[in-house]
Each structure stands twice: as C-alpha cells, then as structure tokens.
Motif scaffolding. Sequence first.
Motif, PDB file in Angstrom:
ATOM      1  N   GLU A  66     -13.040 -19.268  15.448  1.00  0.00           N
ATOM      2  CA  GLU A  66     -12.712 -20.368  14.515  1.00  0.00           C
ATOM      3  C   GLU A  66     -13.830 -21.397  14.595  1.00  0.00           C
ATOM      4  OE1 GLU A  66      -8.946 -22.042  15.611  1.00  0.00           O
ATOM      5  OE2 GLU A  66      -7.820 -20.451  14.618  1.00  0.00           O
ATOM      6  N   ILE A  67     -14.365 -21.807  13.449  1.00  0.00           N
ATOM      7  CA  ILE A  67     -15.512 -22.736  13.441  1.00  0.00           C
ATOM      8  C   ILE A  67     -15.179 -23.995  14.232  1.00  0.00           C
ATOM      9  CG2 ILE A  67     -14.895 -23.718  11.170  1.00  0.00           C
ATOM     10  CD1 ILE A  67     -18.493 -23.168  12.441  1.00  0.00           C
ATOM     11  N   VAL A  68     -13.984 -24.534  14.020  1.00  0.00           N
ATOM     12  CA  VAL A  68     -13.415 -25.592  14.857  1.00  0.00           C
ATOM     13  C   VAL A  68     -11.935 -25.234  15.006  1.00  0.00           C
ATOM     14  CG1 VAL A  68     -15.025 -27.367  14.050  1.00  0.00           C
ATOM     15  CG2 VAL A  68     -12.837 -27.118  12.885  1.00  0.00           C
ATOM     16  N   ALA A  98     -18.814 -36.023  14.822  1.00  0.00           N
ATOM     17  CA  ALA A  98     -20.067 -35.584  14.193  1.00  0.00           C
ATOM     18  C   ALA A  98     -20.299 -34.075  14.357  1.00  0.00           C
ATOM     19  CB  ALA A  98     -21.240 -36.361  14.781  1.00  0.00           C
ATOM     20  N   GLY A  99     -19.911 -33.522  15.511  1.00  0.00           N
ATOM     21  CA  GLY A  99     -20.114 -32.087  15.750  1.00  0.00           C
ATOM     22  C   GLY A  99     -19.253 -31.218  14.840  1.00  0.00           C
ATOM     23  N   VAL A 100     -18.023 -31.677  14.589  1.00  0.00           N
ATOM     24  CA  VAL A 100     -17.115 -30.951  13.694  1.00  0.00           C
ATOM     25  C   VAL A 100     -17.594 -31.065  12.246  1.00  0.00           C
ATOM     26  CG1 VAL A 100     -14.774 -31.032  12.691  1.00  0.00           C
ATOM     27  CG2 VAL A 100     -15.081 -31.015  15.176  1.00  0.00           C
ATOM     28  N   ASP A 101     -17.951 -32.278  11.835  1.00  0.00           N
ATOM     29  CA  ASP A 101     -18.510 -32.491  10.487  1.00  0.00           C
ATOM     30  C   ASP A 101     -19.669 -31.525  10.233  1.00  0.00           C
ATOM     31  OD1 ASP A 101     -17.220 -34.370   8.947  1.00  0.00           O
ATOM     32  OD2 ASP A 101     -18.136 -36.082   9.960  1.00  0.00           O
ATOM     33  N   ARG A 102     -20.581 -31.467  11.194  1.00  0.00           N
ATOM     34  CA  ARG A 102     -21.783 -30.638  11.063  1.00  0.00           C
ATOM     35  C   ARG A 102     -21.418 -29.149  10.978  1.00  0.00           C
ATOM     36  NH1 ARG A 102     -24.855 -27.993  15.025  1.00  0.00           N
ATOM     37  NH2 ARG A 102     -27.082 -27.705  14.528  1.00  0.00           N
ATOM     38  N   ALA A 103     -20.501 -28.709  11.842  1.00  0.00           N
ATOM     39  CA  ALA A 103     -20.132 -27.286  11.882  1.00  0.00           C
ATOM     40  C   ALA A 103     -19.521 -26.836  10.549  1.00  0.00           C
ATOM     41  CB  ALA A 103     -19.156 -27.039  13.032  1.00  0.00           C
ATOM     42  N   ALA A 140     -10.331 -34.454  17.180  1.00  0.00           N
ATOM     43  CA  ALA A 140     -11.674 -34.463  16.579  1.00  0.00           C
ATOM     44  C   ALA A 140     -11.892 -33.329  15.576  1.00  0.00           C
ATOM     45  CB  ALA A 140     -12.728 -34.395  17.675  1.00  0.00           C
ATOM     46  N   SER A 141     -10.990 -32.354  15.541  1.00  0.00           N
ATOM     47  CA  SER A 141     -11.142 -31.257  14.572  1.00  0.00           C
ATOM     48  C   SER A 141     -10.116 -31.332  13.441  1.00  0.00           C
ATOM     49  CB  SER A 141     -11.041 -29.905  15.292  1.00  0.00           C
ATOM     50  OG  SER A 141      -9.943 -29.896  16.182  1.00  0.00           O
ATOM     51  N   ALA A 142      -9.331 -32.431  13.394  1.00  0.00           N
ATOM     52  CA  ALA A 142      -8.265 -32.546  12.378  1.00  0.00           C
ATOM     53  C   ALA A 142      -8.729 -33.423  11.212  1.00  0.00           C
ATOM     54  CB  ALA A 142      -7.013 -33.142  13.007  1.00  0.00           C
TER      55      ALA A 142
END
Length: 328
Positions: free
Chosen positions: A42-44, A17-22, A269-271
């Motif tokens: 890098e944002i993620v 959820a944190g990556v989606d939001r960012a 989680a960031s892929a």
Amino acid sequence: MNHPQEILLAEPRGFCAGVDRAIEIVERALQKFGAPIYVRHEIVHNTYVVNDLKAKGAIFIEDLADVPPGATLVFSAHGVSRAVQEEAQARGFSIFDATCPLVSKVHVEVAKLAKEGYEFIMIGHKGHPEVEGTMGQLDSGIHLVEDVADVARVQPGQTAKLAVVTQTTLSVDDAAEILAAVRQRFPQVREPKQQDICYATQNRQDAVKLLSRQVDLVIVVGSPTSSNSNRLRELAAKLGTTAYMVDSADELRSEWFMGVARVGLTAGASAPEILVKQVIERIKALGAVSVRSMDGIEETVKFPLPKGLKIDAVTGLELRERSPETGA
C-alpha cells in the motif's frame, strides 16, 4: 445533555509531506505513463487513498513476480529492503521510489555506519514494512527491540560499535523509554544526531496531548494498518480520555457520544482531510453545533519529486531539472 455541543480539531493533523509526495508520485506516474502503474505494498496505510488510486489504475502488489516485465513500479512510502531494490532492477522495471525522505535518511545512516563496522539496535514494530525495509538494508547486524523487555534480551556480537535507529512513526514517549533502557545497558551506544521519529509524528502526538485535556472523547481518523494513527489513539487513551480510531465516518457509533459535550478530532499522517470532513458532518448530525480548530504548528515541509515526474501543471510537459548552481 446527551449529544456533543462542540468539535475541537487538532492542529496539525492528516497528511504529512512524505504521504503527499508518495501519492503524487503514483498520480503523476499514471498521468505520464498511463494505467496500470504497479505499487509494491500500500503506497500509504490508508484504505480510502489506496481505493482511490486503484480506481485511477494503480495495482498494488506484494510480490514482484506479479509485475509484468517492462512495467512501471513504485516503491511505497515505507521503503524497501536492498533485496527488493535489487530484484526490481534485475527484472528491468521502470522504478520510482516513493520512500519517505525521512525513512531514506535512516537507510543512509545504517549503510554508512555499517561500513564503519557498526551493529544496530532498531526500535520498532516487528512486521511493519518500514522496519522490514530498514532491517533489510543489511544482511545481518540489526537487532529489533519492540519494548523495554526486549532490550535486556539483545545479544549483539560486540558492543564497542553499536548504534540505535528508530522506526519513524512510533510513540515519542514509548521510544524515549526504550531508548533510555538501551542507553542504560549499552552506555556507549551511538544515537542519531536528530531523532529518527519524524516531525509529523511528533507534531500530531503533541497536538493530541493538548487536545485530550480539553475534550471528553477523542476520535482519530486512520486505518488499522497505520502505525502513526494507532499511536494517536493509544496516546489519548493513555492520557485518560476515551478514544476511538475510525477508517471512515460509517464506523462512528452514536452511543460513543452519549453524555459527551466536546469531541476532539484528529487524523493520522496518511488520512486525507475529506475523511475528517465526513466525520465532522456525521457528528454534526448527532447534534454538534460548533467546530473549532486548536492553535498549532503550521507545517511547511515539502519534499521534491523524483526526476522524470516533474510535470508542468499548465502545459503537461515534463519540467527540466534546474541546476542549483546556475538556476538554469
């Protein structure tokens, strides 16, 4: 048999959820204000995501001096120090904070307990932007430990008021081992009410534990800079299963699959899932005939966007904030 027969997919995997939001914060800022949008760090931690956003008009910087006055600036999901926040405000940028709310929770805890006179031990990786952001919430009084040996070397100014915090993307098992050493040396240490390691990190590691037992090889999709992706590969290897981490399908090597009947596949989680699909296609080209998903936890967590970026998908107009009391 020289080629894999089956691909087993870990559940859950990929974006949290944190990556989606960012990512959505950067995309909506571009949609609302136009390019360029500046992003600190890098944002993620994913090469594909960063290149995709660059193509859409995001400019990634490390030094705020590289951002022109009056520009729109987004802080990355990893969070930033107080000094970076203050400098960004002083330079007059329009700021959107994409710090993961679970990282912000740690920042709030640190600020609150520091006011009560606490010093901190932080379990984390030196140089990781999340660790720099959390330690940078205070001028002093946070001691970083990376392993059990570091715990013996920590010299806090006092031990009556000592609290422990954790980077959110660590190995759950490693963090527990280090925490046990902290507890043993400082029995009065205050621990967070809920562990700091985030739900997505925990869930992805739990899934890899189940996956590793059922496969001959584990492939983790993730970038080298991604802490949680690295932990997934290490965990599979620790459990005795050969494991590789790849940034994209191009990095797969056919020799890895020789004599392998079943391949386990997961993603940090960031892929993004598109990379998982490309890896599946590549493994299928090597002979795999079936793809099966494991049973796993379904994640329903969703974090709200910051004020000023909630846009109606149909009209393209900014959504008015609803009042929680009246619903209006």
